[in-house]
Design an enzyme around this catalytic site. Structure first.
Site, short mmCIF file in Angstrom:
data_model
loop_
_atom_site.label_atom_id
_atom_site.label_comp_id
_atom_site.label_asym_id
_atom_site.label_seq_id
_atom_site.Cartn_x
_atom_site.Cartn_y
_atom_site.Cartn_z
N GLU A 93 -3.89 4.19 2.05
CA GLU A 93 -3.68 4.17 0.50
C GLU A 93 -4.27 5.55 -0.09
O GLU A 93 -3.62 5.78 -1.25
CB GLU A 93 -4.93 3.15 0.38
CG GLU A 93 -4.74 1.78 0.61
CD GLU A 93 -5.48 0.77 -0.08
OE1 GLU A 93 -6.51 1.18 -0.92
OE2 GLU A 93 -5.36 -0.46 0.39
N GLU A 94 -4.78 6.33 0.67
CA GLU A 94 -5.33 7.69 -0.03
C GLU A 94 -3.96 8.42 0.05
O GLU A 94 -3.68 9.31 -1.19
CB GLU A 94 -6.08 8.48 1.12
CG GLU A 94 -6.42 9.89 0.59
CD GLU A 94 -7.24 10.63 1.41
OE1 GLU A 94 -7.60 11.63 1.32
OE2 GLU A 94 -8.23 9.78 2.41
N ARG A 95 -2.80 8.26 0.80
CA ARG A 95 -1.77 9.30 0.66
C ARG A 95 -0.90 8.61 -0.34
O ARG A 95 -0.39 9.54 -1.04
CB ARG A 95 -0.94 9.23 2.17
CG ARG A 95 -1.67 9.92 3.07
CD ARG A 95 -1.34 9.74 4.59
NE ARG A 95 -2.25 10.74 5.57
CZ ARG A 95 -2.43 10.46 6.82
NH1 ARG A 95 -2.09 9.30 7.22
NH2 ARG A 95 -3.22 11.10 7.57
#
Length: 380
Positions: free
Chosen positions: A238-240
């Protein structure tokens, strides 16, 4: 339609927060007021778009988080969107997905409401992209962990109320001996060693943190003990994707502002833009941006249907970092001397965007992940 309304509402909020007359103050202090900004966003529901309704979220799927990340790309710096992203989509996904109801009430709910600032404690001085080699230890003593070690490059670290901490909780194999722990930052033994002076992302506070016999209840473990590495790898996806969505909007803005500047700036008796090397290059860059956007949307669509998008997310993150470097360098060149000043967005983006190829897994780590899925890595 719901995304469009979401975008318009968020855009009006951002305009009210980031008045251009405040730019000098923020540049001088080099730290934005996280609690103030997060509370405004929390009141409007933008810190928990895809989080459970029972803990203050909107209960929407991750595509709405992507829409928010795109809109945050309109902020004219990289540091503030990054800090918001840590709060909404980097330090909290594992807690929302695997944490106990008690932990969610204590840490997730106030983070979504904007009452508490979160940070993520993964990287260390000797362990960045190689997450499995972290050294911070949490030793169980009775119903508590005693934590010793340190974390590096911690976004929001000097202002955070709690940390989503990755630590070794046993001496087992490096991929199975780690746990994610909710760590209040006001506990005895937590020391903010320094605010790190960075090349870019100036408005975002980045801390080095030390832990000296910090006592944390064992109930603060997110999910199962020993599954922290797995949880963090899931959290990275999700961060990427969030990072890709955020930078796309800024790259669009850089291209448009470069078109505007080169159209009115003349050289050799005609606008800079009218030179074929300039308008052809801008066309190439816009094409690359659109291709990356399509990859992001495809990966997001697959992700919300429950598919493993590790390969596509890694490809998107790799491409975003490289394209941001390429685009910022090319566009800055077309601004000439003005591009080398601090007065224009393109020079700030040149500094800020360099982090994308380093943070949340360096380019080389992304390539390794992609090769793993392609089954092209050397056999051990």
């Amino acid at each position: 339609m719901r995304m469009q309304k979401c975008g318009k509402h968020l855009h009006s909020i951002l305009n009210s927060i980031y008045n251009p007359t405040h730019t000098h103050t923020h540049t001088h202090t080099q730290t934005f007021p996280a609690h103030k900004i997060f509370k405004i966003l929390g009141n409007a529901g933008f810190l928990g778009v895809s989080k459970p309704v029972e803990f203050g979220g909107l209960g929407l799927d991750f595509s709405y988080s992507v829409a928010v990340a795109e809109e945050l790309g309109n902020i004219r710096c990289g540091g503030i969107p990054m800090a918001i992203g840590v709060q909404s989509d980097m330090a909290t996904p594992a807690l929302a997905r695997f944490g106990s109801d008690q932990l969610k009430k204590e840490f997730l709910l106030p983070s979504i409401l904007g009452d508490k600032v979160a940070c993520l404690g993964v990287s260390e001085v000797g362990a960045g992209s190689d997450v499995s080699s972290i050294m911070t230890k949490a030793v169980r003593k009775g119903d508590e962990y005693v934590i010793n070690g340190g974390k590096m490059w911690t976004t929001n670290g000097t202002q955070a109320d709690w940390m989503c901490l990755l630590a070794n909780t046993s001496d087992g194999p490096p991929h199975k001996n780690k746990s994610l722990i909710c760590l209040p930052m006001n506990l005895p033994g937590v020391h903010i060693a320094r605010k790190i002076d960075k090349m870019g992302m100036w408005s975002s506070d980045t801390a080095e943190v030390f832990f000296d016999d910090v006592h944390v209840p064992c109930k603060n473990v997110i999910g199962q003990e020993g599954l922290g590495f797995t949880y963090q790898m899931l959290q990275f996806q999700e961060e990427r994707l969030w990072a890709v969505a955020n930078v796309l909007t800024t790259m669009d803005s850089i291209i448009q502002e470069t078109i505007g500047y080169t159209r009115q700036r003349k050289i050799f008796k005609q606008p800079v833009l009218y030179h074929q090397t300039v308008h052809f290059r801008l066309a190439e860059l816009q094409t690359e941006v659109e291709l990356l956007r399509s990859l992001l949307y495809r990966a997001t669509a697959m992700y919300i249907k429950g598919n493993d998008v590790t390969k596509l997310a890694s490809m998107a993150k790799l491409k975003a970092g490289r394209l941001a470097r390429e685009l910022s360098d090319s566009c800055l060149q077309f601004w000439g001397g003005m591009g080398y000043t601090s007065d224009v967005l393109v020079s700030r983006f040149y500094r800020d965007s360099r982090l994308i190829s380093i943070g949340a897994g360096a380019d080389e780590v992304m390539l390794g992940i992609i090769c793993k899925y392609m089954d092209t890595l050397p056999k051990k």
